[in-house]
Write an enzyme that holds these catalytic residues in place. Structure first.
Site, PDB file in Angstrom:
ATOM      1  N   GLU A   1      16.912  -5.930 -96.198  1.00 50.74           N
ATOM      2  CA  GLU A   1      17.329  -7.318 -95.997  1.00 50.74           C
ATOM      3  C   GLU A   1      16.881  -8.149 -97.197  1.00 50.74           C
ATOM      4  O   GLU A   1      15.736  -8.060 -97.615  1.00 50.74           O
ATOM      5  CB  GLU A   1      16.734  -7.858 -94.681  1.00 50.74           C
ATOM      6  CG  GLU A   1      16.885  -9.344 -94.454  1.00 50.74           C
ATOM      7  CD  GLU A   1      18.336  -9.839 -94.484  1.00 50.74           C
ATOM      8  OE1 GLU A   1      19.180  -9.254 -93.803  1.00 50.74           O
ATOM      9  OE2 GLU A   1      18.605 -10.813 -95.226  1.00 50.74           O
TER      10      GLU A   1
ATOM     11  N   CYS B   1      22.258 -15.641 -87.679  1.00 45.09           N
ATOM     12  CA  CYS B   1      22.125 -16.052 -86.275  1.00 45.09           C
ATOM     13  C   CYS B   1      20.750 -16.643 -85.967  1.00 45.09           C
ATOM     14  O   CYS B   1      20.642 -17.780 -85.498  1.00 45.09           O
ATOM     15  CB  CYS B   1      22.412 -14.832 -85.402  1.00 45.09           C
ATOM     16  SG  CYS B   1      22.002 -15.050 -83.687  1.00 45.09           S
TER      17      CYS B   1
ATOM     18  N   GLY C   1      16.688 -11.138 -89.104  1.00 50.80           N
ATOM     19  CA  GLY C   1      17.371 -11.768 -87.963  1.00 50.80           C
ATOM     20  C   GLY C   1      18.700 -12.374 -88.390  1.00 50.80           C
ATOM     21  O   GLY C   1      19.461 -12.868 -87.558  1.00 50.80           O
TER      22      GLY C   1
ATOM     23  N   HIS D   1      24.839 -20.654 -52.619  1.00 46.30           N
ATOM     24  CA  HIS D   1      25.137 -22.082 -52.545  1.00 46.30           C
ATOM     25  C   HIS D   1      23.845 -22.879 -52.622  1.00 46.30           C
ATOM     26  O   HIS D   1      22.844 -22.456 -52.054  1.00 46.30           O
ATOM     27  CB  HIS D   1      25.839 -22.376 -51.208  1.00 46.30           C
ATOM     28  CG  HIS D   1      26.130 -23.830 -50.999  1.00 46.30           C
ATOM     29  ND1 HIS D   1      27.127 -24.474 -51.694  1.00 46.30           N
ATOM     30  CD2 HIS D   1      25.533 -24.756 -50.202  1.00 46.30           C
ATOM     31  CE1 HIS D   1      27.149 -25.749 -51.317  1.00 46.30           C
ATOM     32  NE2 HIS D   1      26.190 -25.951 -50.417  1.00 46.30           N
TER      33      HIS D   1
HETATM   34  P1  FAD Z   1      24.493 -11.950 -90.616  1.00 45.49           P
HETATM   35  O1  FAD Z   1      23.850 -12.586 -89.463  1.00 45.49           O
HETATM   36  O2  FAD Z   1      25.246 -12.723 -91.579  1.00 45.49           O
HETATM   37  O3  FAD Z   1      23.447 -10.993 -91.287  1.00 45.49           O
HETATM   38  C1  FAD Z   1      23.711 -10.268 -92.440  1.00 45.49           C
HETATM   39  C2  FAD Z   1      22.428 -10.093 -93.219  1.00 45.49           C
HETATM   40  O4  FAD Z   1      22.691  -9.259 -94.341  1.00 45.49           O
HETATM   41  C3  FAD Z   1      21.901 -11.409 -93.786  1.00 45.49           C
HETATM   42  O5  FAD Z   1      20.597 -11.629 -93.306  1.00 45.49           O
HETATM   43  C4  FAD Z   1      21.963 -11.222 -95.296  1.00 45.49           C
HETATM   44  O6  FAD Z   1      20.866 -11.830 -95.961  1.00 45.49           O
HETATM   45  C5  FAD Z   1      21.942  -9.703 -95.441  1.00 45.49           C
HETATM   46  N1  FAD Z   1      22.589  -9.225 -96.672  1.00 45.49           N
HETATM   47  C6  FAD Z   1      23.846  -9.490 -97.092  1.00 45.49           C
HETATM   48  N2  FAD Z   1      24.109  -8.857 -98.239  1.00 45.49           N
HETATM   49  C7  FAD Z   1      22.989  -8.172 -98.568  1.00 45.49           C
HETATM   50  C8  FAD Z   1      22.633  -7.335 -99.662  1.00 45.49           C
HETATM   51  N3  FAD Z   1      23.500  -7.048-100.629  1.00 45.49           N
HETATM   52  N4  FAD Z   1      21.391  -6.816 -99.679  1.00 45.49           N
HETATM   53  C9  FAD Z   1      20.490  -7.082 -98.691  1.00 45.49           C
HETATM   54  N5  FAD Z   1      20.784  -7.864 -97.635  1.00 45.49           N
HETATM   55  C10 FAD Z   1      22.010  -8.404 -97.571  1.00 45.49           C
HETATM   56  N6  FAD Z   1      27.604 -16.688 -83.103  1.00 45.49           N
HETATM   57  C11 FAD Z   1      27.496 -16.596 -81.770  1.00 45.49           C
HETATM   58  O7  FAD Z   1      27.786 -15.531 -81.217  1.00 45.49           O
HETATM   59  N7  FAD Z   1      27.066 -17.654 -81.015  1.00 45.49           N
HETATM   60  C12 FAD Z   1      26.730 -18.839 -81.577  1.00 45.49           C
HETATM   61  O8  FAD Z   1      26.351 -19.776 -80.879  1.00 45.49           O
HETATM   62  C13 FAD Z   1      26.828 -18.973 -82.982  1.00 45.49           C
HETATM   63  N8  FAD Z   1      26.484 -20.128 -83.590  1.00 45.49           N
HETATM   64  C14 FAD Z   1      26.543 -20.208 -84.944  1.00 45.49           C
HETATM   65  C15 FAD Z   1      26.172 -21.399 -85.551  1.00 45.49           C
HETATM   66  C16 FAD Z   1      26.211 -21.522 -86.916  1.00 45.49           C
HETATM   67  C17 FAD Z   1      25.798 -22.822 -87.559  1.00 45.49           C
HETATM   68  C18 FAD Z   1      26.607 -20.407 -87.718  1.00 45.49           C
HETATM   69  C19 FAD Z   1      26.627 -20.512 -89.207  1.00 45.49           C
HETATM   70  C20 FAD Z   1      26.975 -19.214 -87.128  1.00 45.49           C
HETATM   71  C21 FAD Z   1      26.948 -19.098 -85.736  1.00 45.49           C
HETATM   72  N9  FAD Z   1      27.325 -17.927 -85.093  1.00 45.49           N
HETATM   73  C22 FAD Z   1      27.269 -17.844 -83.727  1.00 45.49           C
HETATM   74  C23 FAD Z   1      27.818 -16.752 -85.839  1.00 45.49           C
HETATM   75  C24 FAD Z   1      26.723 -15.686 -85.976  1.00 45.49           C
HETATM   76  O9  FAD Z   1      25.607 -16.260 -86.625  1.00 45.49           O
HETATM   77  C25 FAD Z   1      27.260 -14.508 -86.764  1.00 45.49           C
HETATM   78  O10 FAD Z   1      28.420 -14.015 -86.141  1.00 45.49           O
HETATM   79  C26 FAD Z   1      26.237 -13.398 -86.829  1.00 45.49           C
HETATM   80  O11 FAD Z   1      25.052 -13.826 -87.480  1.00 45.49           O
HETATM   81  C27 FAD Z   1      26.798 -12.182 -87.567  1.00 45.49           C
HETATM   82  O12 FAD Z   1      25.853 -11.175 -87.579  1.00 45.49           O
HETATM   83  P2  FAD Z   1      25.850 -10.060 -88.739  1.00 45.49           P
HETATM   84  O13 FAD Z   1      24.693  -9.177 -88.430  1.00 45.49           O
HETATM   85  O14 FAD Z   1      27.187  -9.471 -88.866  1.00 45.49           O
HETATM   86  O15 FAD Z   1      25.608 -10.855 -90.085  1.00 45.49           O
END
Ligand code: FAD
Length: 472
Positions: A35, A43, A40, A442
């Site tokens: 990471e 999200c 985390g 209820h």
């Molecule tokens: P991410 O959470 O984007 O995690 C990917 C990780 O990979 C990141 O930590 C990044 O640093 C790391 N990474 C990327 N490239 C590299 C690399 N080359 N080398 C090392 N590390 C790398 N979803 C919901 O379901 N409910 C909600 O209420 C909701 N609210 C949201 C509110 C906001 C303001 C935002 C912006 C998003 C929200 N989402 C919500 C969407 C949700 O956050 C994402 O769908 C979710 O985080 C996706 O998970 P992921 O593991 O695919 O990617």
């Protein structure tokens, strides 16, 4: 350079990557998770969790303002933004620390650094400890997504906010423009409006929340108006200039060009996958646009490479990423499983909340289903009246041919919690009567779901049925 070997590597520790790595650890697969920034992911750090912490504060602020309706007399509330941000930080901190503890507790190794593919089985990681190569037979790409920038509105500029900057505001802006009336814009803009910001939403489509049930959108629009949010539909942001004590935003509307003086411009026009930052070209993996193509076992076109979460096609939601991560871990461990979920429920944390599972009414009709619809207003649910929160409804859509539940849309109090039962209905292929005959306690809001299922059959007892049914 020596290359360190693992059985599996997970690239990215978001809600896709970290549960995948934990599950791999549980299944006895020697795993490394890499990471670069956020344990985390988006999200926990700058997405779901901090936004919901702030939204809860906004909602509570409003409840306090109206507490006198219940005979509770308090003075006018005020927001201490520094304290609110600090509280939000403790919530985030507890969860992100928990991720690290769980990874370690399940025997997963963690490396902080930016990873790039050298080949489909080898990653080079540049981190605080220098450059190191890692190799594995199975690599899971879980790199997530980031906010889309639009030309002329650079996130580097202090006046232009992406969601991450908006979540960390040190003060409540007096005037805020939100470009993009999707869920993130309405959640954050709506929260700031509740605590005193004068908010204008600029949306290109002809309705807010494009794709959502128009009846739901009408209700949300009414509530936004009540919170003094101005909405400009079919409007396109053109540019902005620094003015006296603020920014002048220019936008085109059907009535002509308009301008608006604001302190900040929040741009929430969508998110793009981080598939351009890890040298994916060295893997030959097949893409669909910027997204990685996968099958139902989360396998990509390249043997030993998997992809999950926001960087793949489908909804960009945390729980979708987590489900894919857990399935993917089991596939790597040799289990005969695949992602066969029938629905990914979705929630929008506006006021009131919106939640959907399965098909919305217009989607079911567009797919050619003849439908039965059961709709129950929260005003007919006793528990809703006891909370003073009666705006909204539960709409259950069933296939008229066999009474099977096709989808449920809820707009109203606790929609986010109520929708899980509806997702289960769809996974279990429930018919309306399965739900109608399930005794719900209820007085609860959940009774509305039971009643909506009965209403679809013309058998509701707490509302007048559109077409009452005489007998089974
Ligand atoms: P991410 O959470 O984007 O995690 C990917 C990780 O990979 C990141 O930590 C990044 O640093 C790391 N990474 C990327 N490239 C590299 C690399 N080359 N080398 C090392 N590390 C790398 N979803 C919901 O379901 N409910 C909600 O209420 C909701 N609210 C949201 C509110 C906001 C303001 C935002 C912006 C998003 C929200 N989402 C919500 C969407 C949700 O956050 C994402 O769908 C979710 O985080 C996706 O998970 P992921 O593991 O695919 O990617």
């Amino acid at each position: 350079m020596e290359t360190i070997r693992y059985q599996a590597i997970v690239l990215g520790a978001g809600p896709g990557g970290y549960p995948c790595a934990i599950r791999l650890g549980q299944l006895g697969v020697k795993t490394l998770v890499i990471e670069r920034e956020y344990w985390g992911g988006v999200c926990l750090n700058v997405g779901c969790i901090p936004s919901k912490a702030l939204i809860t504060a906004g909602k509570r602020f409003e409840e306090i303002k109206h507490a006198d309706q219940m005979g509770i007399i308090v003075g006018a509330p005020a927001i201490d933004m520094a304290k609110l941000q600090a509280w939000k930080g403790t919530v985030v901190g507890k969860l992100t620390k928990g991720v690290g503890d769980l990874l370690k507790g399940n025997g997963v190794d963690m490396v902080q650094g930016e990873a790039k593919f050298v080949s489909p089985k080898v990653l080079e990681v540049t981190g605080s400890a220098g450059v190191q190569r890692y190799e594995a037979d199975h690599i899971v790409i879980a790199v997530g997504s980031r906010p889309i920038e639009i030309p002329g509105f650079s996130f580097k500029d202090g006046r232009i906010l992406d969601s991450t900057k908006a979540l960390a505001l040190p003060e409540v802006p007096k005037r805020l423009a939100v470009i993009g009336g999707g869920y993130i814009g309405l959640e954050l803009g709506g929260m700031l409006a509740k605590v005193g910001s004068q908010v204008t939403v600029i949306e290109m489509a002809d309705q807010l929340l494009p794709g959502f049930d128009p009846e739901v959108v009408r209700l949300i629009s009414r509530r936004l108006k009540k919170d003094k949010v101005t909405v400009e539909l079919k409007a396109q942001a053109l540019g902005w200039e620094e003015g006296e004590g603020g920014a002048t935003l220019r936008f085109r509307t059907p009535e002509g060009e308009k301008s608006l003086e604001v302190d900040y411009i929040l741009v929430t026009v969508g998110r793009r996958p981080n598939t351009d930052g890890c040298a994916l070209e060295n893997t030959g993996v097949a893409m669909e646009g910027r997204f990685i193509k996968t099958d139902r076992q989360l396998k990509t076109s390249v043997s030993g490479l998997y992809a999950i979460g926001d960087c793949t096609t489908g909804l960009m939601l945390a729980h979708k990423a987590t489900h894919e991560g857990e399935v993917c871990a089991e596939v790597i461990a040799g289990h005969n499983v695949s992602n066969d979920a029938k629905t990914v429920p979705a929630v929008v944390f506006t006021d009131p909340e919106i939640a959907t599972a399965g098909l919305m009414e217009h989607e079911a009709k567009a797919k050619g289903f003849e439908v039965k619809v059961g709709k129950i207003p929260f005003g007919a649910i006793g528990r809703a009246l006891t909370t003073g929160d009666t705006d909204g409804f539960i709409k259950l859509v069933a296939n008229a041919a066999n009474n099977r539940v096709l989808g449920v849309t809820i707009v109203g109090p606790h929609a986010s919690d109520l929708i899980s039962e509806c997702a289960l209905m769809i996974e279990m292929d429930c018919e309306c009567m399965d739900v109608g005959l399930t005794i719900h306690p209820h007085p609860t809001l959940g009774e509305g779901i039971m009643e909506a299922a009965k209403a679809a059959l013309g058998e509701a007892v707490h509302v007048m049925n559109a077409k009452p049914r005489a007998a089974h």
